[in-house]
Design a protein around this motif. Structure first.
Motif, PDB file in Angstrom:
ATOM      1  N   PHE A  40      44.400  49.180  43.944  1.00 33.66           N
ATOM      2  CA  PHE A  40      45.780  48.972  43.501  1.00 33.66           C
ATOM      3  C   PHE A  40      46.750  49.657  44.452  1.00 33.66           C
ATOM      4  CE2 PHE A  40      44.589  48.445  38.755  1.00 33.66           C
ATOM      5  CZ  PHE A  40      44.319  47.114  38.949  1.00 33.66           C
ATOM      6  N   LEU A  45      50.009  46.778  45.036  1.00 34.25           N
ATOM      7  CA  LEU A  45      50.262  45.776  44.008  1.00 34.25           C
ATOM      8  C   LEU A  45      51.555  46.063  43.240  1.00 34.25           C
ATOM      9  CD1 LEU A  45      49.381  43.310  42.375  1.00 34.25           C
ATOM     10  CD2 LEU A  45      47.966  44.819  41.007  1.00 34.25           C
ATOM     11  N   LEU A 135      52.796  40.590  38.715  1.00 36.35           N
ATOM     12  CA  LEU A 135      51.565  41.277  38.319  1.00 36.35           C
ATOM     13  C   LEU A 135      50.593  40.339  37.611  1.00 36.35           C
ATOM     14  CD1 LEU A 135      52.674  44.770  36.982  1.00 36.35           C
ATOM     15  CD2 LEU A 135      51.511  44.253  39.113  1.00 36.35           C
ATOM     16  N   LEU A 136      51.110  39.608  36.626  1.00 31.46           N
ATOM     17  CA  LEU A 136      50.239  38.727  35.858  1.00 31.46           C
ATOM     18  C   LEU A 136      49.663  37.614  36.722  1.00 31.46           C
ATOM     19  CD1 LEU A 136      52.126  38.471  32.446  1.00 31.46           C
ATOM     20  CD2 LEU A 136      50.234  39.978  33.093  1.00 31.46           C
ATOM     21  N   TRP A 138      48.947  37.823  39.886  1.00 31.17           N
ATOM     22  CA  TRP A 138      47.882  38.406  40.698  1.00 31.17           C
ATOM     23  C   TRP A 138      46.608  38.567  39.871  1.00 31.17           C
ATOM     24  CZ3 TRP A 138      44.777  42.730  40.928  1.00 31.17           C
ATOM     25  CH2 TRP A 138      44.148  42.957  42.148  1.00 31.17           C
ATOM     26  N   PHE A 139      46.741  39.131  38.665  1.00 33.10           N
ATOM     27  CA  PHE A 139      45.560  39.314  37.816  1.00 33.10           C
ATOM     28  C   PHE A 139      44.961  37.963  37.404  1.00 33.10           C
ATOM     29  CE2 PHE A 139      47.389  43.582  37.076  1.00 33.10           C
ATOM     30  CZ  PHE A 139      46.286  44.329  37.478  1.00 33.10           C
ATOM     31  N   VAL A 142      42.728  36.799  40.137  1.00 34.71           N
ATOM     32  CA  VAL A 142      41.466  37.553  40.180  1.00 34.71           C
ATOM     33  C   VAL A 142      40.505  37.044  39.107  1.00 34.71           C
ATOM     34  CG1 VAL A 142      40.427  39.831  39.781  1.00 34.71           C
ATOM     35  CG2 VAL A 142      42.488  39.631  41.197  1.00 34.71           C
ATOM     36  N   LEU A 143      41.034  36.724  37.941  1.00 34.43           N
ATOM     37  CA  LEU A 143      40.194  36.341  36.805  1.00 34.43           C
ATOM     38  C   LEU A 143      39.976  34.831  36.685  1.00 34.43           C
ATOM     39  CD1 LEU A 143      41.748  38.736  34.139  1.00 34.43           C
ATOM     40  CD2 LEU A 143      39.611  39.050  35.397  1.00 34.43           C
ATOM     41  N   ARG A 151      36.950  36.750  30.076  1.00 31.53           N
ATOM     42  CA  ARG A 151      38.364  37.135  30.186  1.00 31.53           C
ATOM     43  C   ARG A 151      38.865  37.685  28.863  1.00 31.53           C
ATOM     44  NH1 ARG A 151      38.874  31.941  32.796  1.00 31.53           N
ATOM     45  NH2 ARG A 151      39.956  31.224  30.942  1.00 31.53           N
TER      46      ARG A 151
END
Length: 180
Positions: A40, A45, A135-136, A138-139, A142-143, A151
């Protein structure tokens, strides 16, 4: 009486703090937490998300805006500080800076005309949404390849873990197991 599943109740004082987990199990998690924190920080990030929110916003200022966004209502300085787990004067400085940039405004508390509440302006609300979306997003990337159940499990367990860590850290020292 049905026994509680492991981890569902608080351990008694002096009891094994994590029944069913050995010190080796817990120790194996530390490098992963360190690696995650490092990723991070090195990946900047949060800084990138703050830059997306607005050119003159730093992490603490964005923290105030996101706290107001999450609350969904105007808050007193003390309430913002409590939710951010910082001291009031820190929030006061951030709110003053945000006011200069017209991202928040103070309004009279309808329950106590002597007090004021802080609410985001339209520009402040947009900045908070840009930060959260960055942020969301980016996450979510990743997921994206994770199965839906994984998840959902991650989100549920991460929320529980974060709440439990915050509660434990907020507890008086004797209740928190004499943590440093």
């Amino acid at each position: 009486m049905t026994p509680e599943p492991p981890g569902e109740s608080s351990p008694a004082p002096g009891a094994d703090p994590a029944p069913g987990l050995s010190p080796e199990d817990l120790l194996a998690v530390l490098p992963r937490l360190t690696r995650l924190s490092s990723a991070f920080n090195k990946g900047r990030l949060v800084e990138r998300a703050a830059e997306a929110a607005g050119p003159h916003l730093d992490r603490p200022a964005v923290g105030v805006l996101v706290t107001l966004l999450a609350a969904g209502e105007p808050l007193r300085i003390g309430e913002i500080a409590d939710r951010m787990q910082v001291v009031g004067p820190h929030v006061t400085r951030q709110v003053q800076n945000l006011e200069k940039h017209r991202l928040v405004r103070r309004v009279t508390d309808p329950l106590d005309r002597r007090a004021s509440l802080v609410e985001p302006t339209e520009a402040g609300d947009e900045a908070a949404h840009r930060y959260v979306a960055t942020l969301l997003g980016w996450f979510a990337e990743v997921l994206a390849d994770w199965p839906r159940q994984d998840r959902e499990d991650l989100l549920r367990l991460l929320a529980r873990f974060a709440d439990d860590v915050a509660a434990r850290l907020a507890a008086p020292e004797e209740e928190a197991g004499n943590m440093p």
